[in-house]
Design an enzyme around this catalytic site. Structure first.
Site, short mmCIF file in Angstrom:
data_model
loop_
_atom_site.label_atom_id
_atom_site.label_comp_id
_atom_site.label_asym_id
_atom_site.label_seq_id
_atom_site.Cartn_x
_atom_site.Cartn_y
_atom_site.Cartn_z
CE LYS A 54 -3.90 -2.38 2.13
NZ LYS A 54 -4.71 -2.70 3.30
CD GLN A 98 -3.67 -4.46 6.31
OE1 GLN A 98 -3.71 -3.39 5.72
NE2 GLN A 98 -4.19 -5.56 5.78
CG ASP A 121 -9.80 0.04 5.29
OD1 ASP A 121 -9.54 -0.39 4.16
OD2 ASP A 121 -9.03 -0.11 6.27
N1 GUN Z 1 -7.26 -6.78 5.89
C1 GUN Z 1 -7.72 -7.47 4.82
N2 GUN Z 1 -8.32 -6.64 3.95
C2 GUN Z 1 -8.22 -5.39 4.47
C3 GUN Z 1 -8.65 -4.10 4.03
O1 GUN Z 1 -9.26 -3.92 2.98
N3 GUN Z 1 -8.34 -3.07 4.85
C4 GUN Z 1 -7.69 -3.24 6.04
N4 GUN Z 1 -7.47 -2.17 6.77
N5 GUN Z 1 -7.30 -4.42 6.47
C5 GUN Z 1 -7.56 -5.48 5.68
#
Ligand code: GUN
Length: 298
Positions: A54, A98, A121
């Protein structure tokens, strides 16, 4: 690539190019740079990889990013203090924690502390609610939104089709249901959601014109569970131990690709299907957050 494979990497690249153009326009015409804070708590190896990807993509697209790593035994107070700081930081338009955090961290409380207009998110209840009622001034969650864009850019219109979703998680299954059923262009599907308590799952999945697998069970969907000519979207990313593989494991989806790809009209691979789209939609949301916080229509 076989011609029934949906190339998520290529489609994500297109979205990322569009995002990079928006970033360049914000810089040139408005002296703005979108900023994303990525918070990683603990040392989950998969999370470490995702966070790294990311941050790297932010850099490539010209988005300012900050990575905040907290110890595996970080307290709730530490996490909430960091969120508060990021909420009040004008250089930060989007905040992402995350998932999954370590067990002492209550994810719901952490998500609720994120300023809704920085919740890229779309995990905050306010944004989930906006999505459900079809309002466009919140965010769409990255993975389900990525699936919608994959369908659209592959020429699959869900309107009037039967979409069957396997899995009911808050991150994928439930929001996927909300986006597909929405009364809106690119949606309008009839939606069925099946899950661990559904008897005879295959009797439903065989009816799916669009089948979306999001249960986190390696190669769960076999050819006999799929309708001839279906579009199959595999959201799963599962690590399977494999001593002969370079890293000691290989990645497989929730779909048994080799046999299902012979029956499906279109199918996403793992890796290279939904995964790259999740990051692309996150960065799209970071730009949207920057525009909204600066009073510009998206
Ligand atoms: N863990 C798995 N997918 C995601 C996501 O889209 N965002 C976040 N923050 N954590 C994740």
């Amino acid at each position: 690539m076989s011609n029934n494979i949906i190339d998520g990497k290529a489609i994500a690249e297109t979205i990322n190019n569009e995002t990079a153009m928006s970033v360049a326009d914000l810089a040139r015409n408005h002296s703005l740079q979108p900023g994303l804070a990525v918070v990683l708590i603990g040392e989950n190896p998969a999370s470490q990889v995702y966070v790294k990807m990311k941050v790297k993509k932010c850099h490539e697209l010209g988005i300012y990013s900050e990575k905040h790593v907290l110890a595996d035994d970080a307290s709730m107070a530490e996490v909430l203090e960091l969120i508060e700081k990021l909420n009040n930081d004008p250089a930060i338009n989007g905040i992402l924690v995350q998932s999954p955090p370590p067990p002492q961290i209550d994810e719901e409380t952490v998500v609720a502390a994120i300023r809704p207009d920085k919740d890229v998110d779309c995990f905050h209840a306010e944004n989930v609610g906006k999505m459900l009622i079809g309002k466009s001034d919140g965010f769409f969650p990255c993975t389900p939104h990525g699936v919608m864009v994959l369908l659209e850019r592959s020429g699959v219109d869900p309107c009037g089709k039967h979409a069957v979703i396997i899995g009911r998680s808050n991150i994928v299954g439930k929001p996927m249901m909300a986006l597909l059923v929405q009364k809106a262009a690119g949606a309008n599907a009839t939606v069925t959601v099946v899950h661990s308590r559904t008897p005879d799952i295959a009797s439903y999945t065989r009816q799916g014109d669009i089948l979306i697998a999001a249960i986190g069970k390696p190669e769960f969907v076999t050819a006999d569970m799929v309708k001839d000519g279906a579009t199959v979207i595999d959201v799963g990313i599962n690590r399977i131990d494999d001593p002969s593989a370079k890293r000691g494991y290989r990645l497989v989806g929730d779909v048994k690709f080799d046999e299902v790809s012979k029956k499906a009209a279109l199918i996403t691979p793992v890796p290279g299907g939904v995964g790259p789209m999740t990051i692309a939609m996150l960065l799209h949301n970071a730009v949207k957050a920057c525009k909204m916080q600066n009073g510009r229509a998206f």
